[in-house]
Motif scaffolding. Sequence first.
Motif, PDB file in Angstrom:
ATOM      1  N   ALA A 123       0.646   1.887  -5.124  1.00 23.29           N
ATOM      2  CA  ALA A 123       1.502   3.078  -5.051  1.00 23.29           C
ATOM      3  C   ALA A 123       2.210   3.318  -6.379  1.00 23.29           C
ATOM      4  O   ALA A 123       2.742   2.396  -6.994  1.00 23.29           O
ATOM      5  CB  ALA A 123       2.519   2.929  -3.931  1.00 23.29           C
ATOM      6  N   ALA A 124       2.209   4.584  -6.789  1.00 17.76           N
ATOM      7  CA  ALA A 124       2.822   4.976  -8.060  1.00 17.76           C
ATOM      8  C   ALA A 124       3.750   6.167  -7.839  1.00 17.76           C
ATOM      9  O   ALA A 124       3.901   6.654  -6.711  1.00 17.76           O
ATOM     10  CB  ALA A 124       1.721   5.319  -9.065  1.00 17.76           C
ATOM     11  N   SER A 125       4.297   6.652  -8.905  1.00 17.34           N
ATOM     12  CA  SER A 125       5.215   7.784  -8.853  1.00 17.34           C
ATOM     13  C   SER A 125       4.567   8.979  -8.157  1.00 17.34           C
ATOM     14  O   SER A 125       3.428   9.344  -8.458  1.00 17.34           O
ATOM     15  CB  SER A 125       5.624   8.181 -10.272  1.00 17.34           C
ATOM     16  OG  SER A 125       6.525   9.257 -10.225  1.00 17.34           O
ATOM     17  N   GLY A 126       5.292   9.545  -7.194  1.00 21.48           N
ATOM     18  CA  GLY A 126       4.800  10.701  -6.454  1.00 21.48           C
ATOM     19  C   GLY A 126       4.010  10.353  -5.210  1.00 21.48           C
ATOM     20  O   GLY A 126       3.712  11.237  -4.409  1.00 21.48           O
ATOM     21  N   ASP A 127       3.653   9.096  -5.039  1.00 17.70           N
ATOM     22  CA  ASP A 127       2.901   8.689  -3.850  1.00 17.70           C
ATOM     23  C   ASP A 127       3.824   8.551  -2.652  1.00 17.70           C
ATOM     24  O   ASP A 127       5.028   8.295  -2.791  1.00 17.70           O
ATOM     25  CB  ASP A 127       2.187   7.346  -4.081  1.00 17.70           C
ATOM     26  CG  ASP A 127       1.021   7.459  -5.035  1.00 17.70           C
ATOM     27  OD1 ASP A 127       0.575   8.592  -5.309  1.00 17.70           O
ATOM     28  OD2 ASP A 127       0.555   6.408  -5.513  1.00 17.70           O
ATOM     29  N   GLN A 156      10.083  -6.279   0.051  1.00 16.02           N
ATOM     30  CA  GLN A 156      10.026  -6.433  -1.403  1.00 16.02           C
ATOM     31  C   GLN A 156       8.971  -5.499  -2.009  1.00 16.02           C
ATOM     32  O   GLN A 156       9.209  -4.873  -3.053  1.00 16.02           O
ATOM     33  CB  GLN A 156       9.732  -7.887  -1.778  1.00 16.02           C
ATOM     34  CG  GLN A 156      10.897  -8.807  -1.456  1.00 16.02           C
ATOM     35  CD  GLN A 156      10.531 -10.286  -1.548  1.00 16.02           C
ATOM     36  OE1 GLN A 156       9.364 -10.675  -1.409  1.00 16.02           O
ATOM     37  NE2 GLN A 156      11.548 -11.114  -1.774  1.00 16.02           N
ATOM     38  N   ALA A 157       7.813  -5.392  -1.363  1.00 15.42           N
ATOM     39  CA  ALA A 157       6.752  -4.502  -1.854  1.00 15.42           C
ATOM     40  C   ALA A 157       7.212  -3.038  -1.786  1.00 15.42           C
ATOM     41  O   ALA A 157       6.929  -2.254  -2.694  1.00 15.42           O
ATOM     42  CB  ALA A 157       5.478  -4.702  -1.045  1.00 15.42           C
ATOM     43  N   ALA A 158       7.932  -2.694  -0.716  1.00 15.80           N
ATOM     44  CA  ALA A 158       8.432  -1.321  -0.564  1.00 15.80           C
ATOM     45  C   ALA A 158       9.465  -0.996  -1.642  1.00 15.80           C
ATOM     46  O   ALA A 158       9.441   0.088  -2.234  1.00 15.80           O
ATOM     47  CB  ALA A 158       9.025  -1.130   0.830  1.00 15.80           C
ATOM     48  N   VAL A 159      10.351  -1.927  -1.916  1.00 20.91           N
ATOM     49  CA  VAL A 159      11.354  -1.715  -2.964  1.00 20.91           C
ATOM     50  C   VAL A 159      10.668  -1.550  -4.316  1.00 20.91           C
ATOM     51  O   VAL A 159      11.002  -0.645  -5.092  1.00 20.91           O
ATOM     52  CB  VAL A 159      12.380  -2.877  -2.986  1.00 20.91           C
ATOM     53  CG1 VAL A 159      13.245  -2.820  -4.249  1.00 20.91           C
ATOM     54  CG2 VAL A 159      13.260  -2.841  -1.746  1.00 20.91           C
ATOM     55  N   ALA A 160       9.684  -2.401  -4.607  1.00 16.05           N
ATOM     56  CA  ALA A 160       8.969  -2.314  -5.885  1.00 16.05           C
ATOM     57  C   ALA A 160       8.257  -0.961  -6.010  1.00 16.05           C
ATOM     58  O   ALA A 160       8.273  -0.329  -7.072  1.00 16.05           O
ATOM     59  CB  ALA A 160       7.974  -3.466  -6.020  1.00 16.05           C
ATOM     60  N   ALA A 161       7.625  -0.501  -4.927  1.00 13.04           N
ATOM     61  CA  ALA A 161       6.943   0.805  -4.955  1.00 13.04           C
ATOM     62  C   ALA A 161       7.946   1.924  -5.176  1.00 13.04           C
ATOM     63  O   ALA A 161       7.682   2.873  -5.929  1.00 13.04           O
ATOM     64  CB  ALA A 161       6.159   1.022  -3.653  1.00 13.04           C
ATOM     65  N   ARG A 167       7.574   7.151  -2.586  1.00 15.81           N
ATOM     66  CA  ARG A 167       8.449   7.286  -1.417  1.00 15.81           C
ATOM     67  C   ARG A 167       7.861   6.421  -0.315  1.00 15.81           C
ATOM     68  O   ARG A 167       6.662   6.505  -0.029  1.00 15.81           O
ATOM     69  CB  ARG A 167       8.533   8.737  -0.976  1.00 15.81           C
ATOM     70  CG  ARG A 167       9.269   9.608  -2.001  1.00 15.81           C
ATOM     71  CD  ARG A 167       9.238  11.058  -1.640  1.00 15.81           C
ATOM     72  NE  ARG A 167       7.849  11.512  -1.751  1.00 15.81           N
ATOM     73  CZ  ARG A 167       7.332  12.511  -1.058  1.00 15.81           C
ATOM     74  NH1 ARG A 167       8.045  13.164  -0.183  1.00 15.81           N
ATOM     75  NH2 ARG A 167       6.088  12.863  -1.229  1.00 15.81           N
ATOM     76  N   VAL A 168       8.684   5.597   0.322  1.00 11.47           N
ATOM     77  CA  VAL A 168       8.208   4.628   1.311  1.00 11.47           C
ATOM     78  C   VAL A 168       8.961   4.814   2.621  1.00 11.47           C
ATOM     79  O   VAL A 168      10.181   4.882   2.646  1.00 11.47           O
ATOM     80  CB  VAL A 168       8.385   3.176   0.804  1.00 11.47           C
ATOM     81  CG1 VAL A 168       7.882   2.186   1.847  1.00 11.47           C
ATOM     82  CG2 VAL A 168       7.677   2.979  -0.522  1.00 11.47           C
TER      83      VAL A 168
END
Length: 169
Positions: A123-127, A156-161, A167-168
């Motif tokens: 996941a990157a910016s805008g995803d 942790q993965a959600a925060v990193a994304a 957006r998670v």
Amino acid sequence: ERMILADVNEPLMALWRAVRDDPEMLLAELRSLPRSPEGYLKVRSDSNAKSTPATTLYLNLFAFNGLQRVNSRGHNNVPCDAVRLAKLDLDSVARNVLELSRSLRQRPVDIIAADFEATIARAASGDFVYCDPPYIGTFTSYSGRFGVDEHVKLWQAAVAATMRGARVV
């Protein structure tokens, strides 16, 4: 513009690929499977040795409450829902499968079997990332694969994304 549909459950992802890529074959095999409680048990037993997309769909359709659950050996152990087995209209299922197939072919969709860490790492910016983990204490004891530690890793993965601009939910 592009979607990724991911789960660690390979038979489930194979089913999604079959819905997208060859719904007619999937439905033909589904219709060939038995519509009796004894037949359900045989399909369930056979699928524990080798599942196909059609057997995965069949077990989901006709399992008690539509559950998909495996024991510690990875074997499906959900009993048959005899009422659903007797009454479910496969023509309605076919219409739904064909509609889903059309939707999945309207834009590029990667359907992969991967764990949440590998998937969310993409996941990157805008995803937009949607996660649906099992609730703690619900059927995770059968497989032992998603407990408190995994929930922490998911967070942790959600925060990193999110820090990368995704957006998670």
